[in-house]
Design a protein around this motif. Structure first.
Motif, PDB file in Angstrom:
ATOM      1  N   ALA A  19       0.839  -1.212   0.000  1.00  0.00           N
ATOM      2  CA  ALA A  19       0.000   0.000   0.000  1.00  0.00           C
ATOM      3  C   ALA A  19       0.866   1.252   0.000  1.00  0.00           C
ATOM      4  CB  ALA A  19      -0.928  -0.018   1.205  1.00  0.00           C
ATOM      5  N   ALA A  20       2.024   1.186   0.674  1.00  0.00           N
ATOM      6  CA  ALA A  20       2.903   2.363   0.723  1.00  0.00           C
ATOM      7  C   ALA A  20       3.448   2.701  -0.657  1.00  0.00           C
ATOM      8  CB  ALA A  20       4.057   2.093   1.688  1.00  0.00           C
ATOM      9  N   LEU A  21       3.428   1.720  -1.555  1.00  0.00           N
ATOM     10  CA  LEU A  21       3.901   1.953  -2.929  1.00  0.00           C
ATOM     11  C   LEU A  21       2.722   2.194  -3.871  1.00  0.00           C
ATOM     12  CD1 LEU A  21       6.588  -0.895  -3.149  1.00  0.00           C
ATOM     13  CD2 LEU A  21       6.937   1.504  -2.571  1.00  0.00           C
ATOM     14  N   GLY A  22       1.522   2.277  -3.307  1.00  0.00           N
ATOM     15  CA  GLY A  22       0.330   2.490  -4.127  1.00  0.00           C
ATOM     16  C   GLY A  22      -0.106   1.227  -4.851  1.00  0.00           C
ATOM     17  N   LEU A  23       0.253   0.054  -4.310  1.00  0.00           N
ATOM     18  CA  LEU A  23      -0.064  -1.218  -4.978  1.00  0.00           C
ATOM     19  C   LEU A  23      -0.964  -2.072  -4.089  1.00  0.00           C
ATOM     20  CD1 LEU A  23       3.455  -2.240  -6.359  1.00  0.00           C
ATOM     21  CD2 LEU A  23       1.733  -0.781  -7.432  1.00  0.00           C
ATOM     22  N   GLN A  24      -1.671  -3.000  -4.720  1.00  0.00           N
ATOM     23  CA  GLN A  24      -2.399  -3.995  -3.933  1.00  0.00           C
ATOM     24  C   GLN A  24      -2.051  -5.387  -4.423  1.00  0.00           C
ATOM     25  OE1 GLN A  24      -6.352  -2.497  -4.598  1.00  0.00           O
ATOM     26  NE2 GLN A  24      -6.732  -3.910  -6.299  1.00  0.00           N
ATOM     27  N   ARG A  25      -2.000  -6.313  -3.471  1.00  0.00           N
ATOM     28  CA  ARG A  25      -1.636  -7.688  -3.800  1.00  0.00           C
ATOM     29  C   ARG A  25      -2.837  -8.377  -4.415  1.00  0.00           C
ATOM     30  NH1 ARG A  25      -2.327 -12.379  -1.165  1.00  0.00           N
ATOM     31  NH2 ARG A  25      -0.692 -13.940  -1.096  1.00  0.00           N
ATOM     32  N   ILE A  26      -2.657  -8.977  -5.587  1.00  0.00           N
ATOM     33  CA  ILE A  26      -3.783  -9.678  -6.215  1.00  0.00           C
ATOM     34  C   ILE A  26      -3.565 -11.192  -6.256  1.00  0.00           C
ATOM     35  CG2 ILE A  26      -4.624  -7.733  -7.592  1.00  0.00           C
ATOM     36  CD1 ILE A  26      -3.173  -9.022 -10.033  1.00  0.00           C
ATOM     37  N   GLU A  27      -2.344 -11.621  -6.072  1.00  0.00           N
ATOM     38  CA  GLU A  27      -1.990 -13.046  -6.032  1.00  0.00           C
ATOM     39  C   GLU A  27      -0.717 -13.118  -5.204  1.00  0.00           C
ATOM     40  OE1 GLU A  27      -2.240 -15.910  -8.550  1.00  0.00           O
ATOM     41  OE2 GLU A  27      -3.842 -15.072  -9.768  1.00  0.00           O
ATOM     42  N   ARG A  28      -0.294 -14.327  -4.881  1.00  0.00           N
ATOM     43  CA  ARG A  28       1.017 -14.434  -4.214  1.00  0.00           C
ATOM     44  C   ARG A  28       2.083 -13.854  -5.140  1.00  0.00           C
ATOM     45  NH1 ARG A  28       2.389 -20.205  -2.277  1.00  0.00           N
ATOM     46  NH2 ARG A  28       3.797 -19.069  -0.924  1.00  0.00           N
ATOM     47  N   HIS A  29       2.884 -12.953  -4.649  1.00  0.00           N
ATOM     48  CA  HIS A  29       4.013 -12.356  -5.379  1.00  0.00           C
ATOM     49  C   HIS A  29       3.575 -11.444  -6.540  1.00  0.00           C
ATOM     50  CE1 HIS A  29       5.527 -15.855  -3.344  1.00  0.00           C
ATOM     51  NE2 HIS A  29       4.994 -16.649  -4.248  1.00  0.00           N
ATOM     52  N   VAL A  30       2.286 -11.128  -6.628  1.00  0.00           N
ATOM     53  CA  VAL A  30       1.782 -10.306  -7.751  1.00  0.00           C
ATOM     54  C   VAL A  30       1.026  -9.103  -7.194  1.00  0.00           C
ATOM     55  CG1 VAL A  30       0.418 -10.278  -9.871  1.00  0.00           C
ATOM     56  CG2 VAL A  30       1.535 -12.398  -9.152  1.00  0.00           C
ATOM     57  N   TYR A  31       1.395  -7.925  -7.694  1.00  0.00           N
ATOM     58  CA  TYR A  31       0.839  -6.675  -7.168  1.00  0.00           C
ATOM     59  C   TYR A  31       0.345  -5.818  -8.318  1.00  0.00           C
ATOM     60  CZ  TYR A  31       3.494  -8.361  -3.215  1.00  0.00           C
ATOM     61  OH  TYR A  31       3.988  -9.147  -2.200  1.00  0.00           O
ATOM     62  N   GLU A  32      -0.788  -5.137  -8.079  1.00  0.00           N
ATOM     63  CA  GLU A  32      -1.393  -4.327  -9.139  1.00  0.00           C
ATOM     64  C   GLU A  32      -1.466  -2.871  -8.689  1.00  0.00           C
ATOM     65  OE1 GLU A  32      -5.137  -5.473 -11.744  1.00  0.00           O
ATOM     66  OE2 GLU A  32      -5.767  -4.543  -9.878  1.00  0.00           O
ATOM     67  N   ARG A  33      -1.242  -1.977  -9.663  1.00  0.00           N
ATOM     68  CA  ARG A  33      -1.498  -0.559  -9.388  1.00  0.00           C
ATOM     69  C   ARG A  33      -2.957  -0.298  -9.741  1.00  0.00           C
ATOM     70  NH1 ARG A  33       0.465   4.040  -8.418  1.00  0.00           N
ATOM     71  NH2 ARG A  33       2.611   3.341  -8.332  1.00  0.00           N
ATOM     72  N   PRO A  34      -3.782   0.059  -8.758  1.00  0.00           N
ATOM     73  CA  PRO A  34      -5.205   0.244  -9.072  1.00  0.00           C
ATOM     74  C   PRO A  34      -5.384   1.333 -10.129  1.00  0.00           C
ATOM     75  CG  PRO A  34      -4.842   0.242  -6.704  1.00  0.00           C
ATOM     76  CD  PRO A  34      -3.487   0.296  -7.348  1.00  0.00           C
ATOM     77  N   ARG A  35      -6.441   1.171 -10.933  1.00  0.00           N
ATOM     78  CA  ARG A  35      -6.717   2.192 -11.953  1.00  0.00           C
ATOM     79  C   ARG A  35      -7.241   3.456 -11.325  1.00  0.00           C
ATOM     80  NH1 ARG A  35      -9.859  -1.251 -16.368  1.00  0.00           N
ATOM     81  NH2 ARG A  35      -9.496  -2.976 -14.984  1.00  0.00           N
TER      82      ARG A  35
END
Ligand SMILES: C[S@@+](CC[C@H](N)C(=O)[O-])C[C@H]1O[C@@H](n2cnc3c(N)ncnc32)[C@H](O)[C@@H]1O
Length: 246
Positions: free
Chosen positions: A230-246
């Motif tokens: 979250a501090a990087l503006g990302l959310q975890r969507i799978e193990r080891h996988v992170y998405e930048r929300p639109r």
């Protein structure tokens, strides 16, 4: 890095990390100290030299020894569909979702080693019918790794000229260079930051996060995670996988 700083009784002063960095042409300070110490120990044994001063002298005069040391410190191995469950996740969940949004996906293998990670990804994109419209970039710290990637000839597979023409390769230092221009829909940065010191690793993750397009995805290696996505503006969507929300 005890050995690098300790004379071994031959009367010559030990070569310190700064000198070894300079002769190897590698930013050794960016790697974990224990990792560098281990690679120096291995090089002393493999090259049959007694001291870090002798190792530095060898690396200075022998380009092959220098390449061996560089590839060893940078841990330059990869594989076709390495950690297959990650490619399963890409093919069946991550990419289908991403391709709904990105018509011309820009994908970047950051720390690509011999290129097999990007070629594996290209094969998956082909299966999904998206390869034609994708932009593929592989980058690495070592030019010698990129030469292998560009050639596309391996024990396990030979990349066709048609596929080869789809990828671009560039030297890029994830610790010290800004990310390649533009926003990326998928960044794979697997098994690179695990060898870096905490400060360099945090900086790499920060820069990769900012390089993602909205809706873009960062995939780390299967033993890696972000401490605070979250501090990087990302959310975890799978193990080891992170998405930048639109
Ligand atoms: C273990 S390989 C990982 C290859 C591939 N990502 C995989 O998982 O199969 C690590 C790669 O990271 C590269 N590397 C190390 N430090 C780097 C840096 N600061 N910038 C870019 N690449 C780096 C190394 O040269 C090496 O090719």
């Amino acid at each position: 890095m005890e050995r690098a700083a300790t004379p071994r009784g031959d009367g010559r002063p030990a070569a310190g990390p700064a000198e070894l960095s300079a002769v190897a042409g590698l930013p050794l300070e960016a790697f974990r100290a224990e990792h560098v110490a281990d690679r120096i120990e291995r090089a002393l044994a493999a090259e049959d030299v007694a001291t870090t001063a002798e190792l530095a002298a060898l690396l200075r005069r022998d380009p092959r020894a220098r390449e061996r040391f560089r590839r060893s410190v940078a841990v330059s191995h990869s594989g076709l569909f390495r950690d297959p469950e990650q490619f399963e996740a890409l093919e069946h969940r991550v990419l289908p979702r991403l391709l709904e949004r990105a018509e011309r996906p820009r994908v970047w293998s950051a720390g690509c080693a011999n290129g097999l990670e990007l070629w594996s990804l290209a094969i998956v994109l082909g299966r999904l019918g998206a390869l034609e419209h994708s932009q593929l970039l592989g980058t690495d710290l070592l030019e010698e790794n990129l030469a292998v990637a560009r050639a596309g000839v391996y024990d396990v597979v030979e990349i066709t000229p048609a596929l080869r023409s789809r990828a671009r390769w560039a030297r890029h230092d994830l610790v010290n260079d800004p990310p390649p221009a533009g926003r990326w829909d998928l960044i794979m940065c697997r098994n690179v930051a695990i060898y870096l010191c905490p400060h360099a690793k945090a900086g790499v993750h920060r820069r990769l996060a900012t390089a993602l397009a909205p809706g873009g995805v960062l995939m780390l290696g299967r033993s890696e995670r972000l401490g605070d996505p979250a501090a990087l503006g990302l959310q975890r969507i799978e193990r080891h996988v992170y998405e930048r929300p639109r």
